[in-house]
Scaffold this motif. Structure first.
Motif, PDB file in Angstrom:
ATOM      1  N   ALA B 195       0.838  -1.202   0.000  1.00  0.00           N
ATOM      2  CA  ALA B 195       0.000   0.000   0.000  1.00  0.00           C
ATOM      3  C   ALA B 195       0.868   1.245   0.000  1.00  0.00           C
ATOM      4  CB  ALA B 195      -0.910  -0.014   1.227  1.00  0.00           C
ATOM      5  N   GLN B 196       1.919   1.213   0.835  1.00  0.00           N
ATOM      6  CA  GLN B 196       2.793   2.374   0.910  1.00  0.00           C
ATOM      7  C   GLN B 196       3.583   2.587  -0.369  1.00  0.00           C
ATOM      8  OE1 GLN B 196       5.505   2.214   4.178  1.00  0.00           O
ATOM      9  NE2 GLN B 196       4.376   3.775   5.294  1.00  0.00           N
ATOM     10  N   ASP B 199       1.648   4.218  -3.117  1.00  0.00           N
ATOM     11  CA  ASP B 199       1.442   5.662  -3.003  1.00  0.00           C
ATOM     12  C   ASP B 199       2.475   6.406  -3.821  1.00  0.00           C
ATOM     13  OD1 ASP B 199      -0.676   5.381  -1.394  1.00  0.00           O
ATOM     14  OD2 ASP B 199       0.369   5.768   0.496  1.00  0.00           O
ATOM     15  N   ALA B 200       3.667   5.815  -3.908  1.00  0.00           N
ATOM     16  CA  ALA B 200       4.751   6.492  -4.597  1.00  0.00           C
ATOM     17  C   ALA B 200       4.822   6.097  -6.078  1.00  0.00           C
ATOM     18  CB  ALA B 200       6.070   6.175  -3.911  1.00  0.00           C
ATOM     19  N   ASP B 202       3.954   5.548 -10.047  1.00  0.00           N
ATOM     20  CA  ASP B 202       3.333   6.476 -10.991  1.00  0.00           C
ATOM     21  C   ASP B 202       2.835   5.776 -12.246  1.00  0.00           C
ATOM     22  OD1 ASP B 202       5.768   5.804 -11.837  1.00  0.00           O
ATOM     23  OD2 ASP B 202       6.409   7.821 -12.445  1.00  0.00           O
ATOM     24  N   GLN B 268      -5.673   4.519  -4.968  1.00  0.00           N
ATOM     25  CA  GLN B 268      -5.476   5.635  -5.900  1.00  0.00           C
ATOM     26  C   GLN B 268      -6.360   5.482  -7.125  1.00  0.00           C
ATOM     27  OE1 GLN B 268      -2.617   4.313  -4.437  1.00  0.00           O
ATOM     28  NE2 GLN B 268      -2.560   6.063  -3.043  1.00  0.00           N
TER      29      GLN B 268
END
Lengths: 773, 510
Positions: B195-196, B199-200, B202, B268
């Motif tokens: 999950a973390q 977040d980063a 793309d 996201q």
């Protein structure tokens, strides 16, 4: 007030047990609760009449904003008195009507449950609490209509009532929640002050339609009226209580309750008034053509419910006063008539008016009660029905919209009521005595009390109108208007146009009564038209839904596995493929692949085995070649340095092949090979899946990213976990739990193989296998 | 009790129970005793875990003390703890019922050990915080359920089981492929870590594609439209105790995984996935209930309803508001309890009358009034009649839907409710109300099982007690809904605040 509601539910649970002990006296005993509650509520009359209200609240599900908050004002008080008062009489009556019935205890339980629910409904301050009790009245009605559940008609009628009112109820729930959103609260007392905010909200039309659906289905408004005559399958006390005096008036209650919040807007005025007027006329017209006492009363109830709805729609002060007076008058006379007709049926064995006549001598009390009630229904002074009719005509003449049409409609319905009063009172009790299936004699005391008391009430309230008018009607009407009012009822309003209308109504009604044979004949010829009426719509809607259901289930749940798989694969490819192709530009592999020849060899073996699996014509061969694919993949593991993984793969492959062989062995042989187009389609699907997976893998590997775990594993394998084979350490230590799971899978598979081999079914079922029926 | 133990007991107890029973392979009486003791223990452990999570917040344990994300993490938030309690409850109900209803031949071939392995797999799936480990538990569940389904070797069973296993293997394959792809992007298998990392990341398009693959895999497990075919094709073939357990747990694991992934990992750019979930929810409700409306076999009718009800659970996920998710959690619990109770009732009806065919059944109201009442309560709860448990769940969902102005799904939910009521009253009218063979009074001797030494009275008790237990829960969750709904709300809040979960696993972030 909480105790008042809850006590009914508690006694309902105890009722069957009490009946077993007290037998014949149970009805009298059980009626003590509603009677006590009646006294309890009656004690509130002075307080409520002086303009004060009472409230009680208990947190229930505050998490969802639903509390057991109750609120007593004039409107709920009037209903509470009807519910408890008539309830007591009904329970006593039921004891005589169904004396000796093995399931009388159950009937008492359902009746008490209904009474408690109905009380909760009219006392609830919270819209959701109101809905909950609303649904409970529907459930008790379902169980009561279906009380005589051995009969197909009773079951069908119970279901019809449940579905029609249930659907309306759910629409109403959505309306309530939206009303809560529009008004910012689910509490009626709060909403009362926010009527303008609600009416100007964009959701208002939707809320109105949804809430009206609930009220109209419950109160049997056209075109939902058809369930009510069907509900007459229930025993007489149930019909009198639920389907005339109380439950069907829940919709009326709701309209009156919401009138200060939602009423006044043109949309409300027109839809409620017109629906009510149409129901009033339709009910009256159909009632005239009936010869079954209970159906006459049922349709005339529909008509009266229409009148009440119409009056609330009109919404002027005289109209609301008329509505509240009619509410009381109707509950008295219709309750009495229903019970008396039940007694007639009980004592003579028939409800057919043409088979009844001259019974006054045999059944004097029932007869007297019927006549008094019928006079009230016909609107003859000095009964309460007369006053309510005068008020009705008065308010129709001064209605703010379409007053001419409404007045004509009102008078026509009044004529029908007068004629029907003749049919139910004159025909059975006067004239020549007819032979009935049972030799008639007077009903037992338990069955006389209800009709006699209710009929007397109609007379007393007519003679002393202000004993009622000053208190109850004013309080109830004030609540429905949202402002306190003064009410003076009187029998005599002087010689005016309304009196003329009343006289004309009676004259026309008598004429219609005398010509009733012609009306019956007309009714018979109209039957063909009414076949196309709303009850037919219900049937065909239900049939329509069922045939759509049947069709879609046949199509979807076809029983063909290849079809199932095809859909599942298409569903996988569809959305994922759509996003992938529209959002990601798949990168094509850049460097040519440098593979060693034995790697090519393994790849070729896997591909070859895969093609052989697809091409093979025998299940057994297919399973074997599929095994080869698995072993080939195990070889790749070996080539890339993962012998442990390969070992597991070998074991799993072997077991799977064995299991599959056993399962497939039981299936019939291939009998039909797929056609060429089907194979082409399957090829396209297979290529689609393979293509997408391949491009996905390429797209992911194109992202430069190292495993974040490998470094840690390499570092700690020897140092902490004391193992030199990293794969081994991962399997038994870093991720040992996975291995535990997989070992379990293997052992379960072993049990499965063992059981399949040894546990043969001794009794082969003869029912057809597969899944489509 | 140490957290380490609390989090692992829900797996260890069923595993130890199964192992003990395997060692008592030939002593069936002993197996039955261990069976009940094991499921009681599981329920107790589940409740203990729940209470701790309720008071202390999210718990996490690193298996073998390998720090996350390198080893396997077990995590219990309120949602998973509630689901583990549900597993314990279903396990207890079904294992007691089984001692009165499973025939000797199945008992002799490992029925009870398989039952507990299934419970172990389900608990593992609810508690693991690792993507691949979840796959392993899915496999354990799948193989255990597959063998339970084929056990007995009746022809219909095998045909149903083949459809069941094929679809579920396809689901596994997609799951595995998606896991590989996800690993390729984030380089980790730990859910919180993934999950973390996401977040980063793309590559929103690629990530959504992978999310959809996971959802298809879970969708097959959860039996949603249009992936549900395996369920009505197979659920009516095994003994009713097995069906009750499957109905209570298996599809719910699929929904659980979907909720977990969409609230924790793939958050996201989730508009498309959530909208798709809502559409799928609507179609699942409608097709399922329409399928049920035309069935005339007790268990098949109920099976189609499982599909329909899954739609409601998904509705909350698709709406993605605190109230909606709370509604979903409440709904999952309620529907498992009510539906399993109904299946268990169908088993008793079968004992009494020897058929599941609604056309042939009838007249059970007089001889079995208690059973009738038990049926009606669960049936009404399923249809959402207040004040039973199902009403509150549906009310929360409907309210959440209206607050989000999603009128389409609300209309579907309400319309399906009335059709649910229709098919529940159909069973009621056909089995209990309709006049039937009145001469066949409820005779305890119908409960006798050939070859089983227990007396019919005791068997009857063992079959009825679980139904009474489940029905009581339906009533309590309805009449005294408040504390339980508050739990569901807290669970939903935790799901929507994924920072809590990530912190519990990774300890302050990496």
């Amino acid at each position: 007030m909480l105790t008042a509601v809850v006590s009914g539910f508690v006694l309902a649970l105890l009722a069957p047990w009490l009946y077993r002990i007290a037998r014949g006296a149970a009805g009298w005993l059980l009626s003590l609760l509603p009677a006590a509650l009646f006294v309890y509520f009656a004690a509130f009359i002075p307080q409520i009449a002086s303009g004060r209200t009472a409230a009680a609240s208990l947190p229930w599900v505050p998490a969802l904003g639903v509390n057991l908050s109750f609120y007593l004002d004039g409107l709920s008080l009037a209903f509470a008195l009807l519910i408890t008062g008539i309830g007591a009489l009904i329970i006593i009556y039921a004891g005589g009507y169904l004396a000796g019935d093995a399931h009388l205890g159950r009937l008492y339980a359902f009746l008490l449950m209904f009474m408690a629910s109905m009380l909760g409904l009219v006392l609830a301050d919270n819209l959701i609490t109101l809905f909950i009790f609303w649904e409970l009245t529907g459930v008790s009605s379902y169980l009561l209509i279906g009380f005589d559940h051995q009969r197909d008609e009773a079951r069908a009628a119970a279901l019809q009532a449940l579905l029609v009112t249930g659907l309306g109820g759910l629409a109403m729930l959505a309306g309530f929640v939206m009303l809560g959103i529009a008004g910012g609260s689910l509490d009626l007392t709060t909403l009362l002050g926010r009527g303008d905010a609600v009416k100007s909200h964009t959701l208002y039309p939707a809320i109105l339609v949804l809430v009206l659906l609930g009220a109209f289905t419950k109160s049997a408004q056209f075109p939902f009226h058809f369930w009510l005559p069907g509900a007459m399958e229930a025993p007489a006390p149930v019909s009198a209580y639920l389907h005339s005096a109380t439950m069907v008036k829940a919709g009326i209650y709701l309209l009156a309750r919401l009138a200060p919040i939602m009423g006044g807007a043109e949309l409300w005025q027109y839809s409620v008034t017109v629906a009510g007027a149409v129901t009033m006329l339709v009910g009256a017209a159909i009632a005239l053509a009936q010869t079954d006492l209970k159906r006459i009363l049922a349709f005339s109830t529909v008509s009266a419910l229409g009148t009440l709805t119409m009056l609330i729609g009109i919404g002027t002060t005289p109209a609301i006063i008329a509505a509240m007076t009619l509410l009381l008058a109707h509950s008295f006379y219709k309750g009495a008539l229903f019970l008396a007709s039940g007694s007639l049926d009980h004592e003579t064995g028939t409800r057919e008016v043409n088979e009844l006549g001259g019974l006054l001598r045999a059944m004097p009390v029932t007869g007297a009660a019927t006549i008094a009630a019928a006079l009230s229904m016909a609107g003859i002074p000095p009964l309460l029905g007369f006053i309510s009719k005068e008020l009705l005509y008065e308010s129709l003449l001064h209605a703010p919209i379409i007053e001419e049409v409404l007045t004509v409609a009102g008078v026509l319905a009044g004529v029908a009521m007068a004629a029907l009063a003749g049919v139910v009172a004159i025909k059975p009790f006067f004239g020549e005595k007819t032979e009935t299936p049972k030799s008639a004699h007077e009903a037992p005391a338990s069955m006389l009390l209800g009709p006699a008391l209710l009929a007397t009430l109609g007379l007393a309230a007519g003679l002393l109108p202000n004993a009622l008018g000053a208190s109850l009607v004013a309080a109830a009407a004030g609540a429905a208007l949202g402002a306190p009012i003064e009410v003076k009822l009187s029998l005599w309003h002087g010689f005016n146009f309304v009196l003329l209308l009343s006289a004309a109504t009676l004259a026309a009604g008598s004429a219609a009564y005398l010509m009733r044979r012609k009306i019956y004949r007309l009714g018979e010829s109209m039957q063909r038209v009414s076949q196309w009426g709303p009850s037919r719509w219900y049937r065909s809607t239900l049939d329509g839904v069922l045939s759509i259901a049947d069709m879609q289930t046949r199509v979807l749940q076809s029983g063909y596995m290849r079809f199932y798989l095809l859909i599942v694969i298409a569903a996988t490819l569809g959305p994922a493929g759509y996003i992938f192709w529209s959002r990601v530009r798949p990168a094509m592999p850049q460097a040519p692949m440098d593979l060693r020849f034995y790697e090519w060899l393994v790849a070729a073996v896997i591909l070859g085995a895969a093609i052989a699996t697809v091409k093979s014509t025998s299940r057994l061969t297919a399973v074997a070649t599929l095994g080869v694919v698995g072993f080939g993949i195990a070889l790749i593991y070996i080539l890339y340095g993962a012998p442990d993984l390969a070992k597991t793969q070998f074991a799993i492959e072997t077991l799977t092949v064995v299991l599959f062989v056993l399962v497939l062995y039981r299936l019939p042989r291939f009998t039909k090979y797929s056609e060429k187009p089907a194979r082409m389609r399957d090829l396209a699907v297979a290529l689609g899946v393979g293509g997408m997976m391949t491009t996905l893998v390429l797209a992911v590997t194109a992202i430069p990213r190292e495993s974040r775990l490998a470094g840690y594993f390499a570092e700690h394998s020897v140092a902490t976990a004391k193992g030199r084979n990293i794969v081994n350490v991962i399997l038994v230590d870093f991720r040992g739990l996975d291995t535990l799971g997989e070992i379990t899978v293997l052992s379960v598979a072993a049990i499965g193989v063992f059981a399949l081999l040894r546990l043969r079914s001794s009794q082969q079922k003869s029912d057809p296998p597969g899944d489509a029926q | 009790m140490p957290i380490r133990l609390l989090l692992t007991l829900p797996i260890l107890i069923p595993l130890a129970t199964a192992a003990a029973m395997l060692m008592a392979w030939r002593v069936r009486r002993l197996q039955r005793a261990i069976n009940v003791a094991g499921s009681t223990g599981l329920l107790a452990a589940a409740v203990a875990l729940f209470l701790r999570v309720h008071s202390d917040g999210i718990l996490a344990v690193q298996m073998g003390d390998w720090p996350a994300p390198f080893g396997i993490t077990f995590v219990a938030d309120l949602f998973s703890a509630v689901m583990v309690v549900l597993t314990g409850l279903m396990g207890l109900a079904v294992s007691v019922y089984s001692t009165g209803s499973i025939d000797v031949r199945r008992e002799a071939f490992g029925y009870y050990p398989l039952l507990h392995i299934l419970l172990m797999g389900v608990c593992g799936a609810f508690l693991t915080g690792d993507v691949f480990n979840l796959f392993v538990w899915f496999e354990a569940m799948l193989i255990a359920s597959f063998v339970l389904m084929t056990l007995g070797g009746e022809r219909a069973q095998l045909e149903g089981a083949v459809k069941y296993v094929t679809m579920n293997l396809f689901s596994s394959a997609i799951f595995l492929a998606a896991t590989g792809l996800l690993y390729g992007i984030v380089g980790t298998l730990n859910m919180a870590d993934a999950a973390q990392q996401l977040d980063a990341a793309d590559n929103p398009g690629l990530i959504t594609t992978i999310a959809l693959l996971f959802l298809v895999s879970f969708g097959i497990k959860a039996a949603v439209f249009p992936l549900f075919f395996w369920l009505p094709a197979s659920y009516h073939t095994p003994p009713v105790a097995v069906t009750a357990l499957f109905s209570g747990l298996l599809t719910k694991v699929g929904v659980y995984a979907g909720v977990r992934f969409l609230t924790l990992i793939f958050v996201q750019e989730s508009e498309f996935t959530l909208k798709l979930t809502l559409v799928v929810a609507g179609f699942t409700m409608v097709t399922g209930v329409l399928g049920a409306a035309v069935q005339t076999e007790f268990r098949r009718l109920l099976s189609f309803h499982i599909v329909s009800q899954i739609g409601y659970a998904l509705m909350g996920l698709g709406l993605f508001t605190p109230l909606a998710l709370a509604g979903s959690v409440y709904f999952l619990f309620h529907v498992s309890v009510a539906k399993s109770a109904l299946f268990l009732v169908s088993g008793v009806v079968y004992k009494l009358r020897g058929t599941y065919d609604l056309k042939k059944l009838g007249g059970l109201m007089q001889p079995a009034p208690g059973l009738s009442a038990l049926f009606l309560i669960s049936a009404f709860s399923l249809a959402g009649i207040p004040p039973l448990a199902g009403f509150w769940a549906k009310f929360a969902l409907v309210r959440a839907g209206l607050e989000s102005a999603q009128y389409g799904i609300v209309a579907a939910a309400l319309g399906v409710s009335i059709l649910t009521l229709f098919s529940m009253t159909k069973i009621w009218a056909e089995v209990f109300w309709k006049p039937g063979d009145e001469s066949a009074q409820e005779d305890v001797s119908s409960f006798a099982v050939p070859g089983v030494e227990a007396r019919p009275h005791s068997i009857r008790r063992r079959m009825l007690a679980p139904i009474v237990l489940l029905t009581a829960i339906t009533i309590i969750l309805g009449v005294a809904a408040d504390p339980f709904f508050a739990i569901a709300q807290r669970a939903a809040d935790q799901l929507l605040d994924r920072g809590q979960y990530i912190r519990a696993v990774l300890g302050g972030g990496m």
